[in-house]
Design a protein around this motif. Structure first.
Motif, PDB file in Angstrom:
ATOM      1  N   LEU A  31      58.514 -55.458  93.445  1.00 30.56           N
ATOM      2  CA  LEU A  31      58.559 -54.743  95.526  1.00 30.56           C
ATOM      3  C   LEU A  31      57.734 -55.986  95.888  1.00 30.56           C
ATOM      4  CD1 LEU A  31      56.295 -51.042  94.342  1.00 30.56           C
ATOM      5  CD2 LEU A  31      59.288 -52.049  95.771  1.00 30.56           C
ATOM      6  N   ALA A  32      57.498 -56.760  95.495  1.00 32.40           N
ATOM      7  CA  ALA A  32      56.526 -57.728  96.089  1.00 32.40           C
ATOM      8  C   ALA A  32      58.374 -58.377  96.361  1.00 32.40           C
ATOM      9  CB  ALA A  32      55.349 -58.460  95.404  1.00 32.40           C
ATOM     10  N   LEU A  33      59.150 -58.806  95.570  1.00 32.10           N
ATOM     11  CA  LEU A  33      60.379 -59.369  95.314  1.00 32.10           C
ATOM     12  C   LEU A  33      61.411 -58.996  96.384  1.00 32.10           C
ATOM     13  CD1 LEU A  33      58.788 -61.235  93.157  1.00 32.10           C
ATOM     14  CD2 LEU A  33      60.813 -61.535  91.873  1.00 32.10           C
ATOM     15  N   GLY A  34      60.796 -57.539  96.984  1.00 32.47           N
ATOM     16  CA  GLY A  34      62.056 -57.166  98.004  1.00 32.47           C
ATOM     17  C   GLY A  34      62.661 -56.011  97.305  1.00 32.47           C
ATOM     18  N   TYR A  35      62.401 -55.849  95.986  1.00 32.72           N
ATOM     19  CA  TYR A  35      63.488 -55.028  94.933  1.00 32.72           C
ATOM     20  C   TYR A  35      62.516 -53.451  95.197  1.00 32.72           C
ATOM     21  CZ  TYR A  35      65.489 -59.208  93.536  1.00 32.72           C
ATOM     22  OH  TYR A  35      66.931 -60.434  93.636  1.00 32.72           O
ATOM     23  N   ASP A  36      63.651 -52.230  96.091  1.00 30.27           N
ATOM     24  CA  ASP A  36      62.310 -51.615  96.794  1.00 30.27           C
ATOM     25  C   ASP A  36      62.644 -50.018  95.544  1.00 30.27           C
ATOM     26  OD1 ASP A  36      65.234 -50.905  97.639  1.00 30.27           O
ATOM     27  OD2 ASP A  36      64.427 -50.615  99.845  1.00 30.27           O
ATOM     28  N   ASN A  37      63.635 -50.396  94.864  1.00 31.21           N
ATOM     29  CA  ASN A  37      64.109 -49.324  93.383  1.00 31.21           C
ATOM     30  C   ASN A  37      63.288 -49.541  92.233  1.00 31.21           C
ATOM     31  OD1 ASN A  37      65.277 -47.152  92.867  1.00 31.21           O
ATOM     32  ND2 ASN A  37      66.741 -48.408  92.614  1.00 31.21           N
ATOM     33  N   PRO A  38      62.069 -49.248  92.058  1.00 28.50           N
ATOM     34  CA  PRO A  38      61.023 -49.634  91.244  1.00 28.50           C
ATOM     35  C   PRO A  38      62.031 -48.870  90.130  1.00 28.50           C
ATOM     36  CG  PRO A  38      60.268 -48.656  92.988  1.00 28.50           C
ATOM     37  CD  PRO A  38      61.876 -48.276  93.612  1.00 28.50           C
ATOM     38  N   TYR A  39      62.259 -49.658  88.860  1.00 31.60           N
ATOM     39  CA  TYR A  39      62.856 -49.066  87.115  1.00 31.60           C
ATOM     40  C   TYR A  39      61.720 -48.015  86.958  1.00 31.60           C
ATOM     41  CZ  TYR A  39      64.691 -50.147  83.107  1.00 31.60           C
ATOM     42  OH  TYR A  39      64.876 -49.913  81.378  1.00 31.60           O
ATOM     43  N   ARG A  40      62.814 -46.900  86.361  1.00 27.25           N
ATOM     44  CA  ARG A  40      62.125 -45.902  85.748  1.00 27.25           C
ATOM     45  C   ARG A  40      62.302 -46.140  84.064  1.00 27.25           C
ATOM     46  NH1 ARG A  40      63.950 -39.930  85.593  1.00 27.25           N
ATOM     47  NH2 ARG A  40      62.830 -38.816  83.601  1.00 27.25           N
ATOM     48  N   TRP A  41      60.868 -45.973  83.750  1.00 26.65           N
ATOM     49  CA  TRP A  41      60.733 -46.331  82.108  1.00 26.65           C
ATOM     50  C   TRP A  41      61.200 -45.219  81.192  1.00 26.65           C
ATOM     51  CZ3 TRP A  41      60.266 -51.884  80.835  1.00 26.65           C
ATOM     52  CH2 TRP A  41      59.399 -52.705  81.122  1.00 26.65           C
ATOM     53  N   ALA A  42      61.373 -45.423  79.785  1.00 33.07           N
ATOM     54  CA  ALA A  42      62.238 -44.393  79.348  1.00 33.07           C
ATOM     55  C   ALA A  42      60.414 -44.045  78.441  1.00 33.07           C
ATOM     56  CB  ALA A  42      62.361 -44.822  78.120  1.00 33.07           C
ATOM     57  N   HIS A  43      60.221 -42.444  78.819  1.00 33.46           N
ATOM     58  CA  HIS A  43      58.981 -42.328  78.479  1.00 33.46           C
ATOM     59  C   HIS A  43      58.943 -40.599  77.693  1.00 33.46           C
ATOM     60  CE1 HIS A  43      55.093 -39.123  79.718  1.00 33.46           C
ATOM     61  NE2 HIS A  43      54.942 -40.158  78.726  1.00 33.46           N
ATOM     62  N   TYR A  44      59.031 -40.289  76.422  1.00 36.51           N
ATOM     63  CA  TYR A  44      58.453 -39.169  75.525  1.00 36.51           C
ATOM     64  C   TYR A  44      56.799 -39.030  75.457  1.00 36.51           C
ATOM     65  CZ  TYR A  44      63.902 -40.568  74.806  1.00 36.51           C
ATOM     66  OH  TYR A  44      64.854 -40.507  75.120  1.00 36.51           O
ATOM     67  N   VAL A  45      56.890 -38.147  75.116  1.00 31.15           N
ATOM     68  CA  VAL A  45      55.978 -37.423  74.818  1.00 31.15           C
ATOM     69  C   VAL A  45      55.815 -37.492  73.030  1.00 31.15           C
ATOM     70  CG1 VAL A  45      55.324 -36.497  77.332  1.00 31.15           C
ATOM     71  CG2 VAL A  45      56.163 -35.138  75.569  1.00 31.15           C
ATOM     72  N   ASP A  46      56.438 -36.817  72.295  1.00 23.88           N
ATOM     73  CA  ASP A  46      56.436 -36.990  71.218  1.00 23.88           C
ATOM     74  C   ASP A  46      57.785 -37.816  70.578  1.00 23.88           C
ATOM     75  OD1 ASP A  46      59.241 -36.598  72.162  1.00 23.88           O
ATOM     76  OD2 ASP A  46      59.450 -34.891  71.157  1.00 23.88           O
ATOM     77  N   ALA A  47      57.454 -38.092  68.930  1.00 24.81           N
ATOM     78  CA  ALA A  47      57.905 -39.288  68.960  1.00 24.81           C
ATOM     79  C   ALA A  47      58.295 -38.561  66.910  1.00 24.81           C
ATOM     80  CB  ALA A  47      57.086 -40.048  68.643  1.00 24.81           C
ATOM     81  N   PRO A  48      60.068 -38.854  66.675  1.00 21.30           N
ATOM     82  CA  PRO A  48      60.343 -38.666  65.370  1.00 21.30           C
ATOM     83  C   PRO A  48      59.283 -39.626  64.205  1.00 21.30           C
ATOM     84  CG  PRO A  48      61.608 -40.018  66.362  1.00 21.30           C
ATOM     85  CD  PRO A  48      60.925 -39.807  67.125  1.00 21.30           C
TER      86      PRO A  48
END
Length: 308
Positions: A26-43
């Protein structure tokens, strides 16, 4: 020994890489934050037989050295030309010149002079000779792909197919940069879902746990040192041994074990990685210009690889 009333400083905790990376770009000027993969469960897949009878492979996000791709040695700046975008495999019976210049590891606190800290194949061969496990004939390279869809739909299935070809019973997965940790966790999840137990050896706790790794050995070290300290064979041996114990002993998904080893006594190194508070406006502007150039190089590489 009893606890002291003098607590550790607040900064001496696992780095919040997702937050720090978001604020940095964001400070570098990229205003589309990356969405990290998120799971609450796991195999979760338990070992089907004792580890000493199991065939184990190594999955890495490091890259084979390419002499025609510019500086890839210790201290090299981020080198997008050295990136790769397709799964590759290598012979585990011989040594390989594996580098990490293509990714965003901790360039201030990682010497990058000892590949054993990010590519533990020689030590895995040694453990196999001691009868700890059988080493699979090939290791596999997982592309550090920001696209979770490509990792999930293309790269992870390809790695699974190659593991099955080699009769793999379990996998040690080693990431380096923040996105590497996401990639490695997604690959581990796919392998576990399809019958192959895994353990991720990493240094970005928040990313791996956010994505829901089945098993995770966390070393609170600078990125690029998930397998121990450089040129310290005892810490490297201890770390791999601990990872194998996590692989063997975990009883359910989302198991995290933290290594007791410390990088430094004061922990101040954690204040440096992409920390805006320690950067001048001039430094931020320089990094923005550098990143724009890197993006163009990476785009050309993706086009050549057919994944643009």
């Amino acid at each position: 020994m009893s606890d002291s009333p003098y607590f550790a400083p607040d900064y001496d905790a696992p780095i919040d890489y997702m937050r720090r990376t978001r604020e940095y770009y964001l400070a570098l000027g990229y205003d589309n934050p990356y969405r990290w993969a998120h799971y609450v469960d796991a195999p979760f897949q338990p070992l089907k037989k004792p580890l000493k009878e199991s065939r184990v492979t190594l999955i890495t996000t490091a890259a084979l050295y390419q002499p025609d791709k510019g500086d890839q040695g210790p201290g090299a700046p981020y080198n997008a030309a050295a990136k790769y975008y397709n799964v590759f495999s290598g012979d585990t019976s011989v040594d390989h010149d594996m580098r990490i210049s293509h990714i965003g590891y901790d360039r201030k606190h990682t010497t990058a002079t000892d590949s054993n800290t990010w590519f533990p194949l020689p030590l895995m061969r040694s453990f196999a000779k001691q009868g700890r496990f059988e080493l699979a004939p090939r290791f596999h390279g997982a592309p550090t792909n920001r696209s979770q869809r490509v990792t999930i739909e293309t790269d992870a299935p390809e790695i699974l197919a190659r593991c099955r070809e080699d009769g793999v019973d379990a996998a040690v997965v080693v990431p380096n940069c923040p996105v590497c940790h996401q990639t490695s966790t997604l690959v581990a999840r796919h392998l576990e879902r399809n019958g192959i137990p895994t353990v991720v050896m990493g240094a970005a706790k928040d990313i791996v746990e956010f994505a829901g790794a089945p098993r995770f050995l966390f070393s609170d070290f600078p990125l690029g040192n998930a397998c121990g300290k450089p040129h310290e064979s005892d810490t490297q041996r201890f770390t791999l041994d601990l990872a194998l114990k996590v692989l063997e002993s975990s009883v359910g998904p989302r198991t995290t074990v933290q290594s007791p080893l410390r990088w430094t006594e004061d922990g101040d190194w954690k204040n440096d990685y992409n920390n805006l508070a320690r950067m001048s406006p001039e430094e931020i502007a320089r990094r923005r210009a550098e990143f724009d150039k890197i993006k163009q190089t990476a785009l050309k590489q993706r086009q050549v690889a057919g994944v643009a």
